[in-house]
Design a protein around this motif. Structure first.
Motif, PDB file in Angstrom:
ATOM      1  N   LEU A 110       0.829  -1.219   0.000  1.00 11.77           N
ATOM      2  CA  LEU A 110       0.000   0.000   0.000  1.00 11.77           C
ATOM      3  C   LEU A 110       0.855   1.257   0.000  1.00 11.77           C
ATOM      4  N   GLU A 111       1.933   1.244   0.805  1.00 10.19           N
ATOM      5  CA  GLU A 111       2.811   2.410   0.883  1.00 10.19           C
ATOM      6  C   GLU A 111       3.517   2.687  -0.434  1.00 10.19           C
ATOM      7  N   ALA A 112       3.771   1.632  -1.218  1.00  7.44           N
ATOM      8  CA  ALA A 112       4.478   1.788  -2.486  1.00  7.44           C
ATOM      9  C   ALA A 112       3.590   2.283  -3.605  1.00  7.44           C
ATOM     10  N   MET A 113       2.280   2.213  -3.418  1.00  6.46           N
ATOM     11  CA  MET A 113       1.355   2.626  -4.483  1.00  6.46           C
ATOM     12  C   MET A 113       1.445   4.125  -4.732  1.00  6.46           C
ATOM     13  N   GLU A 114       1.457   4.478  -5.991  1.00  5.72           N
ATOM     14  CA  GLU A 114       1.399   5.892  -6.361  1.00  5.72           C
ATOM     15  C   GLU A 114       0.000   6.268  -6.795  1.00  5.72           C
ATOM     16  N   GLN A 115      -0.776   5.276  -7.267  1.00  7.34           N
ATOM     17  CA  GLN A 115      -2.164   5.484  -7.646  1.00  7.34           C
ATOM     18  C   GLN A 115      -2.888   4.147  -7.517  1.00  7.34           C
ATOM     19  N   GLU A 116      -4.181   4.204  -7.445  1.00 10.41           N
ATOM     20  CA  GLU A 116      -4.970   2.995  -7.215  1.00 10.41           C
ATOM     21  C   GLU A 116      -4.847   1.972  -8.337  1.00 10.41           C
ATOM     22  N   SER A 117      -4.821   2.411  -9.578  1.00  6.48           N
ATOM     23  CA  SER A 117      -4.757   1.467 -10.701  1.00  6.48           C
ATOM     24  C   SER A 117      -3.437   0.719 -10.726  1.00  6.48           C
TER      25      SER A 117
END
Length: 117
Positions: A110-117
């Motif tokens: 989750l922390e690595a996500m830059e956007q939901e897609s």
């Protein structure tokens, strides 16, 4: 051994026993778990998770994960289980599904996500 060492051994042992019991039956026949059997397996799996990992309890994070997870799960016609989503406090990028609709996502992913897609 790290924190995941004993859990890996326990899960591997459970899966090996399960495979030995159900995997070497009469060839050609399919074997499936009943809903009750899968829920019992899930209860044991959850005990292992709770005993070896810290689950995130932040309502904002859990709300987000549940919203996205339920949107994805809604695409499954007639699911046999109610899906439940958890966030494990681990920096490793990982997610996995357990029996009976339990879905786990590591906080590192989750922390690595830059956007939901």
């Amino acid at each position: 051994m790290g924190k995941s060492g004993p859990l890996f051994f326990k899960i591997t042992s459970i899966l090996l026993i399960f495979h030995l019991f159900f995997g070497f039956r009469v060839p050609g026949k399919a074997h499936a778990l009943s809903i009750k059997q899968e829920e019992e397996l899930a209860d044991e799996f959850l005990r292992l998770i709770h005993g070896n990992y810290t689950l995130i309890q932040d309502p904002l994070i859990l709300s987000y994960v549940n919203t996205v997870g339920k949107r994805i799960a809604a695409q499954i016609p007639n699911p046999p289980f109610r899906f439940r989503f958890y966030v494990i406090k681990e920096s490793v990028y990982n997610a996995f599904a357990a029996p009976a609709g339990h879905i786990f996502i590591n906080s590192g992913l989750l922390e690595a996500m830059e956007q939901e897609s």
